[in-house]
Design a protein around this motif. Structure first.
Motif, PDB file in Angstrom:
ATOM      1  N   LEU A 100     -15.565 -75.939 -70.283  1.00  0.00           N
ATOM      2  CA  LEU A 100     -16.465 -76.326 -69.209  1.00  0.00           C
ATOM      3  C   LEU A 100     -16.863 -75.114 -68.391  1.00  0.00           C
ATOM      4  CD1 LEU A 100     -14.566 -79.453 -67.794  1.00  0.00           C
ATOM      5  CD2 LEU A 100     -16.526 -79.476 -69.349  1.00  0.00           C
ATOM      6  N   GLU A 101     -18.028 -75.180 -67.789  1.00  0.00           N
ATOM      7  CA  GLU A 101     -18.407 -74.210 -66.773  1.00  0.00           C
ATOM      8  C   GLU A 101     -17.861 -74.692 -65.424  1.00  0.00           C
ATOM      9  OE1 GLU A 101     -19.792 -71.353 -67.432  1.00  0.00           O
ATOM     10  OE2 GLU A 101     -19.914 -71.873 -69.563  1.00  0.00           O
ATOM     11  N   GLY A 102     -17.714 -73.764 -64.501  1.00  0.00           N
ATOM     12  CA  GLY A 102     -17.190 -74.117 -63.193  1.00  0.00           C
ATOM     13  C   GLY A 102     -18.006 -75.204 -62.512  1.00  0.00           C
ATOM     14  N   GLU A 103     -19.312 -75.130 -62.651  1.00  0.00           N
ATOM     15  CA  GLU A 103     -20.185 -76.118 -62.029  1.00  0.00           C
ATOM     16  C   GLU A 103     -19.916 -77.517 -62.579  1.00  0.00           C
ATOM     17  OE1 GLU A 103     -22.576 -77.379 -59.265  1.00  0.00           O
ATOM     18  OE2 GLU A 103     -22.422 -75.199 -59.543  1.00  0.00           O
ATOM     19  N   GLU A 104     -19.606 -77.605 -63.876  1.00  0.00           N
ATOM     20  CA  GLU A 104     -19.313 -78.901 -64.478  1.00  0.00           C
ATOM     21  C   GLU A 104     -17.996 -79.464 -63.932  1.00  0.00           C
ATOM     22  OE1 GLU A 104     -20.818 -79.033 -68.930  1.00  0.00           O
ATOM     23  OE2 GLU A 104     -19.785 -77.133 -68.537  1.00  0.00           O
ATOM     24  N   ALA A 105     -17.004 -78.603 -63.765  1.00  0.00           N
ATOM     25  CA  ALA A 105     -15.723 -79.053 -63.220  1.00  0.00           C
ATOM     26  C   ALA A 105     -15.886 -79.534 -61.782  1.00  0.00           C
ATOM     27  CB  ALA A 105     -14.699 -77.924 -63.300  1.00  0.00           C
ATOM     28  N   ILE A 106     -16.715 -78.842 -61.025  1.00  0.00           N
ATOM     29  CA  ILE A 106     -16.980 -79.245 -59.644  1.00  0.00           C
ATOM     30  C   ILE A 106     -17.664 -80.606 -59.617  1.00  0.00           C
ATOM     31  CG2 ILE A 106     -18.352 -78.692 -57.604  1.00  0.00           C
ATOM     32  CD1 ILE A 106     -17.777 -75.712 -58.242  1.00  0.00           C
ATOM     33  N   ALA A 107     -18.599 -80.828 -60.523  1.00  0.00           N
ATOM     34  CA  ALA A 107     -19.283 -82.123 -60.587  1.00  0.00           C
ATOM     35  C   ALA A 107     -18.311 -83.241 -60.931  1.00  0.00           C
ATOM     36  CB  ALA A 107     -20.415 -82.064 -61.610  1.00  0.00           C
ATOM     37  N   LEU A 108     -17.357 -82.958 -61.808  1.00  0.00           N
ATOM     38  CA  LEU A 108     -16.345 -83.963 -62.149  1.00  0.00           C
ATOM     39  C   LEU A 108     -15.483 -84.291 -60.938  1.00  0.00           C
ATOM     40  CD1 LEU A 108     -15.243 -82.719 -65.677  1.00  0.00           C
ATOM     41  CD2 LEU A 108     -16.415 -84.858 -65.147  1.00  0.00           C
TER      42      LEU A 108
END
Length: 311
Positions: free
Chosen positions: A226-234
């Motif tokens: 995952l990219e960091g932005e995806e983890a933040i969205a989760l």
């Protein structure tokens, strides 16, 4: 897709310890690669400023420090145990020594000039300079051991560890691997990557054989990247797990508090106290990008303080 998300980078010793915990537990996990140095905007969004690597994310819950991550994964997958019956306390004590004294001896030994050449082989000079400046800021106020002093101490430590294996046992605590093995391994794993500085391991055949067995545990199953932005969205789309503040520990639920590491990387994380017992502390934070997250720390090794309120 696994809900376990490890935020790490490949050459981090403590990340290697955590990857091995995941491997020992046979767990599946997703990977987020974080920068080795500041700035770390995605890390800040999730943790509130925790500087160390790695940390574990499960939805909107962020678990800092490998000691706490080990306990979380032990609860997730109790078998095989990181704390085998009869030697669990000993394993924890040896792990704590390894994560502190052994680590802070292995690191300056490895980071002598010959080790630096190997560790930063192929990297531009400015990368090494930036890394040194970043780590100097992280360790400000922490006593530093010189390279020769570290080498002398590490020589003794390796002899002590070899003595534990002198009876022919496969693992430090006996017949089964434990948190002690994974914690002792990661500083030596870093030394082994340090070119000529790895020669200090050469006389210790039993210890090198033990290192091979630990390495063979592997890292479990990487289910995705995952990219960091995806983890933040989760995190933003999830709800943190419930937490409670135990009575009689000097703090009340809802207080504004800070949590600061006691040794290095002393960047405070601030938030609302929502969870506390003698083993861990949990802060709730509201972040513009991540939403409401719970950031968890172990109680040992961290300072919990009430924030001053202004009238």
């Amino acid at each position: 897709m696994s809900d376990l998300i490890l935020h790490h980078y490949g050459s981090s010793p403590f990340a290697e310890k955590t990857r091995l915990i995941l491997g020992m537990k046979g767990l599946s996990w997703q990977s987020v690669t974080v920068p080795m140095m500041l700035p770390k905007p995605d890390v800040v969004a999730l943790t509130g400023g925790y500087r160390r690597t790695p940390f574990l994310q499960i939805g909107a819950d962020i678990y800092c420090d490998t000691a706490l991550i080990a306990d979380v994964l032990e609860q997730r997958q109790p078998s095989p145990s990181l704390y085998p019956a009869g030697v669990g306390g000993q394993a924890r004590l040896l792990a704590q020594w390894a994560d502190t004294d052994l680590f802070w001896t292995a690191l300056p030994h490895a980071m002598q000039p010959e080790g630096i050449k190997a560790i930063f082989a192929g990297a531009p000079p400015e990368v090494f300079k930036a890394f040194v400046a970043d780590r100097r800021a992280m360790s400000e106020g922490t006593p530093r051991v010189s390279g020769p002093d570290a080498s002398a101490a590490l020589t003794s430590y390796l002899t002590w560890l070899s003595d534990l294996l002198a009876d022919g046992r496969e693992w430090l605590m006996g017949s089964a691997p434990s948190i002690a093995d994974l914690s002792v391994y990661h500083p030596l794993w870093f030394v082994a990557r340090a070119g000529a500085m790895a020669d200090i391991l050469t006389p210790h055949e039993a210890l090198k054989g033990w290192m091979s067995r630990v390495a063979a545990i592997g890292h479990g199953t990487r289910a995705g990247k995952l990219e960091g932005e995806e983890a933040i969205a989760l995190a933003r789309s999830a709800t943190p797990a419930a937490a409670t503040v135990a009575p009689g520990l000097g703090f009340e639920a809802g207080e504004r508090v800070s949590v600061t590491p006691g040794d290095y990387a002393r960047d405070a994380v601030r938030g609302e106290l929502v969870g506390l017992d003698t083993r861990s502390v949990t802060l709730a934070r509201e972040d513009e990008r991540a939403g409401r997250v719970h950031v968890h720390f172990p109680r040992i090794g961290y300072m919990l303080k009430k924030e001053e309120t202004r009238a």
